[in-house]
Design a protein around this motif. Structure first.
Motif, PDB file in Angstrom:
ATOM      1  N   LEU A 145      14.797 -62.896  46.416  1.00 35.18           N
ATOM      2  CA  LEU A 145      13.412 -62.834  46.329  1.00 35.18           C
ATOM      3  C   LEU A 145      12.723 -61.809  45.500  1.00 35.18           C
ATOM      4  CD1 LEU A 145      12.370 -63.531  49.921  1.00 35.18           C
ATOM      5  CD2 LEU A 145      12.055 -65.176  48.138  1.00 35.18           C
ATOM      6  N   HIS A 146      13.241 -60.614  45.425  1.00 31.51           N
ATOM      7  CA  HIS A 146      13.133 -59.497  44.518  1.00 31.51           C
ATOM      8  C   HIS A 146      13.085 -59.910  42.903  1.00 31.51           C
ATOM      9  CE1 HIS A 146      13.209 -55.813  42.239  1.00 31.51           C
ATOM     10  NE2 HIS A 146      12.237 -55.504  42.999  1.00 31.51           N
ATOM     11  N   LYS A 147      14.069 -60.618  42.899  1.00 36.82           N
ATOM     12  CA  LYS A 147      14.364 -61.195  41.395  1.00 36.82           C
ATOM     13  C   LYS A 147      13.399 -62.137  41.032  1.00 36.82           C
ATOM     14  CE  LYS A 147      19.450 -60.524  41.304  1.00 36.82           C
ATOM     15  NZ  LYS A 147      20.574 -61.136  41.377  1.00 36.82           N
ATOM     16  N   THR A 148      12.916 -62.955  41.848  1.00 40.20           N
ATOM     17  CA  THR A 148      11.847 -64.021  41.619  1.00 40.20           C
ATOM     18  C   THR A 148      10.524 -63.449  41.871  1.00 40.20           C
ATOM     19  OG1 THR A 148      13.455 -65.651  42.569  1.00 40.20           O
ATOM     20  CG2 THR A 148      11.340 -66.358  42.385  1.00 40.20           C
ATOM     21  N   LEU A 149      10.009 -62.894  42.983  1.00 42.55           N
ATOM     22  CA  LEU A 149       8.813 -62.539  43.165  1.00 42.55           C
ATOM     23  C   LEU A 149       8.261 -61.214  42.244  1.00 42.55           C
ATOM     24  CD1 LEU A 149       8.715 -62.896  46.976  1.00 42.55           C
ATOM     25  CD2 LEU A 149       8.030 -64.626  45.236  1.00 42.55           C
ATOM     26  N   ALA A 150       8.995 -60.263  42.307  1.00 38.33           N
ATOM     27  CA  ALA A 150       8.790 -58.985  41.832  1.00 38.33           C
ATOM     28  C   ALA A 150       9.326 -58.755  40.105  1.00 38.33           C
ATOM     29  CB  ALA A 150       8.874 -57.723  42.349  1.00 38.33           C
ATOM     30  N   GLN A 151       9.668 -59.694  39.689  1.00 40.17           N
ATOM     31  CA  GLN A 151      10.464 -59.682  38.337  1.00 40.17           C
ATOM     32  C   GLN A 151       9.413 -59.107  37.246  1.00 40.17           C
ATOM     33  OE1 GLN A 151      11.751 -63.111  36.854  1.00 40.17           O
ATOM     34  NE2 GLN A 151       9.768 -64.173  36.796  1.00 40.17           N
ATOM     35  N   ASP A 152       8.349 -59.315  37.469  1.00 44.66           N
ATOM     36  CA  ASP A 152       7.343 -58.580  36.422  1.00 44.66           C
ATOM     37  C   ASP A 152       7.044 -56.982  36.334  1.00 44.66           C
ATOM     38  OD1 ASP A 152       7.523 -60.936  35.127  1.00 44.66           O
ATOM     39  OD2 ASP A 152       5.831 -61.829  36.137  1.00 44.66           O
ATOM     40  N   LEU A 153       7.641 -56.680  37.701  1.00 41.94           N
ATOM     41  CA  LEU A 153       7.247 -55.322  38.107  1.00 41.94           C
ATOM     42  C   LEU A 153       7.902 -54.155  37.356  1.00 41.94           C
ATOM     43  CD1 LEU A 153       5.843 -55.801  41.611  1.00 41.94           C
ATOM     44  CD2 LEU A 153       4.507 -55.783  39.754  1.00 41.94           C
ATOM     45  N   GLN A 154       9.071 -54.599  36.881  1.00 41.10           N
ATOM     46  CA  GLN A 154      10.049 -53.751  36.342  1.00 41.10           C
ATOM     47  C   GLN A 154      10.513 -52.773  37.371  1.00 41.10           C
ATOM     48  OE1 GLN A 154      11.289 -54.324  33.328  1.00 41.10           O
ATOM     49  NE2 GLN A 154      10.104 -56.168  33.309  1.00 41.10           N
ATOM     50  N   THR A 155      10.791 -53.051  38.620  1.00 36.17           N
ATOM     51  CA  THR A 155      11.294 -52.034  39.371  1.00 36.17           C
ATOM     52  C   THR A 155      12.959 -52.346  39.915  1.00 36.17           C
ATOM     53  OG1 THR A 155      10.488 -53.244  41.184  1.00 36.17           O
ATOM     54  CG2 THR A 155       8.926 -51.495  40.293  1.00 36.17           C
ATOM     55  N   LYS A 156      13.324 -51.402  40.417  1.00 38.49           N
ATOM     56  CA  LYS A 156      14.745 -51.527  40.744  1.00 38.49           C
ATOM     57  C   LYS A 156      14.487 -52.140  42.311  1.00 38.49           C
ATOM     58  CE  LYS A 156      17.324 -48.414  37.910  1.00 38.49           C
ATOM     59  NZ  LYS A 156      17.968 -47.136  37.677  1.00 38.49           N
ATOM     60  N   PHE A 157      15.478 -52.809  42.743  1.00 37.87           N
ATOM     61  CA  PHE A 157      15.601 -53.209  44.209  1.00 37.87           C
ATOM     62  C   PHE A 157      15.213 -52.105  45.297  1.00 37.87           C
ATOM     63  CE2 PHE A 157      17.783 -54.039  48.171  1.00 37.87           C
ATOM     64  CZ  PHE A 157      17.177 -55.132  48.622  1.00 37.87           C
ATOM     65  N   GLY A 158      16.157 -51.236  45.203  1.00 34.86           N
ATOM     66  CA  GLY A 158      15.885 -49.991  46.379  1.00 34.86           C
ATOM     67  C   GLY A 158      14.674 -49.205  46.219  1.00 34.86           C
ATOM     68  N   SER A 159      14.180 -49.043  44.908  1.00 36.18           N
ATOM     69  CA  SER A 159      12.969 -48.187  44.779  1.00 36.18           C
ATOM     70  C   SER A 159      11.911 -48.536  45.196  1.00 36.18           C
ATOM     71  CB  SER A 159      12.948 -47.928  43.201  1.00 36.18           C
ATOM     72  OG  SER A 159      12.666 -49.018  42.567  1.00 36.18           O
ATOM     73  N   ARG A 160      11.586 -49.989  45.408  1.00 34.57           N
ATOM     74  CA  ARG A 160      10.202 -50.516  45.875  1.00 34.57           C
ATOM     75  C   ARG A 160      10.291 -51.541  47.017  1.00 34.57           C
ATOM     76  NH1 ARG A 160       5.662 -49.818  42.917  1.00 34.57           N
ATOM     77  NH2 ARG A 160       5.962 -48.141  41.281  1.00 34.57           N
TER      78      ARG A 160
ATOM     79  N   VAL B   8      -0.365 -50.827  51.914  1.00 30.55           N
ATOM     80  CA  VAL B   8      -0.227 -52.375  51.892  1.00 30.55           C
ATOM     81  C   VAL B   8      -1.203 -52.514  50.695  1.00 30.55           C
ATOM     82  CG1 VAL B   8      -0.650 -54.466  52.892  1.00 30.55           C
ATOM     83  CG2 VAL B   8       0.623 -52.795  53.961  1.00 30.55           C
ATOM     84  N   ASP B   9      -2.486 -51.961  50.766  1.00 26.97           N
ATOM     85  CA  ASP B   9      -3.661 -52.336  50.021  1.00 26.97           C
ATOM     86  C   ASP B   9      -3.278 -52.034  48.572  1.00 26.97           C
ATOM     87  OD1 ASP B   9      -5.532 -53.467  52.087  1.00 26.97           O
ATOM     88  OD2 ASP B   9      -6.099 -51.308  52.118  1.00 26.97           O
ATOM     89  N   ARG B  10      -2.668 -50.878  48.365  1.00 28.27           N
ATOM     90  CA  ARG B  10      -1.871 -50.341  46.975  1.00 28.27           C
ATOM     91  C   ARG B  10      -1.081 -51.436  46.554  1.00 28.27           C
ATOM     92  NH1 ARG B  10      -0.210 -45.977  48.227  1.00 28.27           N
ATOM     93  NH2 ARG B  10       2.040 -46.440  48.113  1.00 28.27           N
ATOM     94  N   HIS B  11      -0.079 -51.904  47.274  1.00 28.21           N
ATOM     95  CA  HIS B  11       0.884 -52.875  46.779  1.00 28.21           C
ATOM     96  C   HIS B  11       0.317 -54.266  46.530  1.00 28.21           C
ATOM     97  CE1 HIS B  11       4.045 -50.064  46.829  1.00 28.21           C
ATOM     98  NE2 HIS B  11       4.178 -49.992  48.206  1.00 28.21           N
ATOM     99  N   LEU B  12      -0.659 -54.567  47.317  1.00 24.42           N
ATOM    100  CA  LEU B  12      -1.508 -55.803  47.022  1.00 24.42           C
ATOM    101  C   LEU B  12      -2.055 -55.903  45.730  1.00 24.42           C
ATOM    102  CD1 LEU B  12      -2.690 -56.794  50.666  1.00 24.42           C
ATOM    103  CD2 LEU B  12      -0.777 -58.064  49.402  1.00 24.42           C
ATOM    104  N   ARG B  13      -2.723 -54.794  45.477  1.00 21.06           N
ATOM    105  CA  ARG B  13      -3.353 -54.652  44.005  1.00 21.06           C
ATOM    106  C   ARG B  13      -2.332 -55.007  42.878  1.00 21.06           C
ATOM    107  NH1 ARG B  13      -6.375 -50.780  46.799  1.00 21.06           N
ATOM    108  NH2 ARG B  13      -5.001 -48.968  45.722  1.00 21.06           N
ATOM    109  N   ALA B  14      -1.327 -54.436  43.099  1.00 21.29           N
ATOM    110  CA  ALA B  14      -0.137 -54.251  42.260  1.00 21.29           C
ATOM    111  C   ALA B  14       0.472 -55.851  42.054  1.00 21.29           C
ATOM    112  CB  ALA B  14       1.040 -53.385  42.459  1.00 21.29           C
ATOM    113  N   LEU B  15       0.582 -56.315  43.245  1.00 17.56           N
ATOM    114  CA  LEU B  15       0.979 -57.594  43.176  1.00 17.56           C
ATOM    115  C   LEU B  15       0.192 -58.715  42.792  1.00 17.56           C
ATOM    116  CD1 LEU B  15       2.603 -57.546  46.713  1.00 17.56           C
ATOM    117  CD2 LEU B  15       3.888 -57.918  44.815  1.00 17.56           C
ATOM    118  N   ARG B  16      -1.428 -58.513  42.976  1.00 18.20           N
ATOM    119  CA  ARG B  16      -2.235 -59.419  42.221  1.00 18.20           C
ATOM    120  C   ARG B  16      -2.329 -59.140  40.886  1.00 18.20           C
ATOM    121  NH1 ARG B  16      -7.881 -58.493  45.137  1.00 18.20           N
ATOM    122  NH2 ARG B  16      -8.346 -60.235  43.554  1.00 18.20           N
ATOM    123  N   ARG B  17      -2.020 -57.998  40.210  1.00 23.21           N
ATOM    124  CA  ARG B  17      -2.006 -58.047  38.911  1.00 23.21           C
ATOM    125  C   ARG B  17      -0.830 -58.357  38.275  1.00 23.21           C
ATOM    126  NH1 ARG B  17      -3.730 -52.737  40.095  1.00 23.21           N
ATOM    127  NH2 ARG B  17      -1.607 -51.891  40.067  1.00 23.21           N
ATOM    128  N   ALA B  18       0.476 -58.475  39.081  1.00 24.89           N
ATOM    129  CA  ALA B  18       1.549 -59.217  38.440  1.00 24.89           C
ATOM    130  C   ALA B  18       1.324 -60.826  38.930  1.00 24.89           C
ATOM    131  CB  ALA B  18       2.812 -58.423  39.194  1.00 24.89           C
TER     132      ALA B  18
END
Length: 111
Positions: free
Chosen positions: A9-24, A60-70
């Protein structure tokens, strides 16, 4: 199995966030919770997401903002959902991978 599913799911959902799996892990949990609640037809508010994943509401609010941008989540009134184009991409991209993963895991557990 949970770790492998989360990695996929991380590979698919957060691929544009350029983060390593464990770090986020928090952002992956939130994104996964939004995805699951969307698929189940029960989208959640930020407060409910915070309770569900066990993470403070400001985080959660901070991460939702990042996910919305992505582009992996969008706001629909007071709740957050996975956009339809994202759901379509996930279903096409991961169906075979997730099916194989569940089958392999099931075989291992039945031994």
């Amino acid at each position: 199995m949970w770790v492998e599913l989360t990695r996929q799911l991380h590979k698919t959902l957060a691929q544009d966030l350029q983060t390593k799996f464990g770090s986020r892990l928090a952002i992956v949990l939130i994104d996964t919770a939004v995805f699951v609640s969307t698929v189940e037809g029960r989208p959640m508010t930020p407060t409910k997401l915070a309770t569900y994943v066990g993470i403070p509401r400001p985080t959660v609010d901070r991460h939702l903002r990042a996910l919305r941008r992505a582009g992996t989540v969008e706001r629909a009134g007071s709740v957050y959902v996975t956009p339809l184009k994202q759901l379509d991409r996930i279903s096409r991209q991961n169906y075979r991978v997730l099916t194989a993963l569940v089958r392999i895991t099931s075989e291992h557990l039945s031994r």
